[in-house]
Design a protein around this motif. Structure first.
Motif, PDB file in Angstrom:
ATOM      1  N   ARG A  70       0.811  -1.218   0.000  1.00  0.00           N
ATOM      2  CA  ARG A  70       0.000   0.000   0.000  1.00  0.00           C
ATOM      3  C   ARG A  70       0.848   1.273   0.000  1.00  0.00           C
ATOM      4  N   TRP A  71       2.011   1.250   0.636  1.00  0.00           N
ATOM      5  CA  TRP A  71       2.812   2.440   0.832  1.00  0.00           C
ATOM      6  C   TRP A  71       4.176   2.361   0.135  1.00  0.00           C
ATOM      7  N   SER A  72       4.266   1.687  -0.983  1.00  0.00           N
ATOM      8  CA  SER A  72       5.561   1.461  -1.633  1.00  0.00           C
ATOM      9  C   SER A  72       6.249   2.767  -2.036  1.00  0.00           C
ATOM     10  N   GLN A 142       6.323   2.284  13.592  1.00  0.00           N
ATOM     11  CA  GLN A 142       7.567   2.888  13.108  1.00  0.00           C
ATOM     12  C   GLN A 142       7.396   3.460  11.697  1.00  0.00           C
ATOM     13  N   VAL A 143       6.656   2.770  10.846  1.00  0.00           N
ATOM     14  CA  VAL A 143       6.390   3.285   9.498  1.00  0.00           C
ATOM     15  C   VAL A 143       5.546   4.547   9.587  1.00  0.00           C
ATOM     16  N   ALA A 144       4.567   4.564  10.473  1.00  0.00           N
ATOM     17  CA  ALA A 144       3.731   5.750  10.657  1.00  0.00           C
ATOM     18  C   ALA A 144       4.584   6.937  11.100  1.00  0.00           C
ATOM     19  N   GLU A 152      -3.273   3.970  12.285  1.00  0.00           N
ATOM     20  CA  GLU A 152      -4.524   3.447  11.724  1.00  0.00           C
ATOM     21  C   GLU A 152      -4.607   3.676  10.214  1.00  0.00           C
ATOM     22  N   GLU A 153      -3.949   4.713   9.710  1.00  0.00           N
ATOM     23  CA  GLU A 153      -3.911   4.952   8.271  1.00  0.00           C
ATOM     24  C   GLU A 153      -2.984   3.963   7.575  1.00  0.00           C
ATOM     25  N   ILE A 154      -1.901   3.597   8.236  1.00  0.00           N
ATOM     26  CA  ILE A 154      -0.942   2.672   7.646  1.00  0.00           C
ATOM     27  C   ILE A 154      -1.547   1.290   7.512  1.00  0.00           C
TER      28      ILE A 154
END
Length: 160
Positions: A70-72, A142-144, A152-154
């Motif tokens: 989703r976040w590539s 950690q990504v957030a 919650e978005e991640i």
């Protein structure tokens, strides 16, 4: 003949470091009891063949792949790593506990890095399913932090 020297040519002395007769090949034994080298204790097809660290690495890879789908674009160039324990010097914002993961921003030619600490996470997990969830939660946090979004978005499927 002394007790330190072999009694027959080709026989190896029982004393460590004793020299064999020149030009005579010492008798080699495969192991102490002569039964040969030990085989695998666990077949490679069994789940117990892999170490805890290898299974943990697989959990982290699975969680990273899930997030990267989703976040590539936002994670491009970021590195993910697993270490056993955090260093003994805590960051200034870390108080009152052992960190389970850390985000290191890109700096001086180094890419952004997220490090997950295996031992603190394993010690807090009750079972393998809980471990997988905890790894995912720590990684999502950690990504957030890295991309400036809410956890919650991640990963909207995080448990409460």
């Amino acid at each position: 003949m002394t007790s330190d020297s072999p009694s027959r040519p080709g026989q190896v002395s029982s004393r460590p470091g004793a020299a064999a007769s020149p030009g005579v090949e010492p008798v080699r034994r495969r192991d102490r009891r002569g039964r040969g080298p030990r085989g695998l204790l666990m077949p490679t097809s069994m789940p117990a063949y892999r170490t805890r660290a290898e299974r943990f690495d697989d959990l982290v890879l699975d969680a990273v792949e899930r997030i990267e789908r989703r976040w590539s674009r936002q994670l491009e160039g970021a590195e993910f790593a697993v270490e056993d324990v955090p260093p003994s010097n805590p960051a200034p914002w870390e108080r009152g506990g052992v960190p389970m993961g850390r985000y290191f921003p890109a700096d001086a030619g180094l890419p952004a890095r997220i490090v997950i600490y295996r031992r603190p996470i394993e010690s807090r997990a009750a079972d393998p399913l809980d471990l997988a969830d905890l790894v995912r939660e720590v990684l999502v946090e950690q990504v957030a932090h890295m991309i400036g979004r809410a956890p919650e978005e991640i990963d909207p499927e995080l448990r409460d």
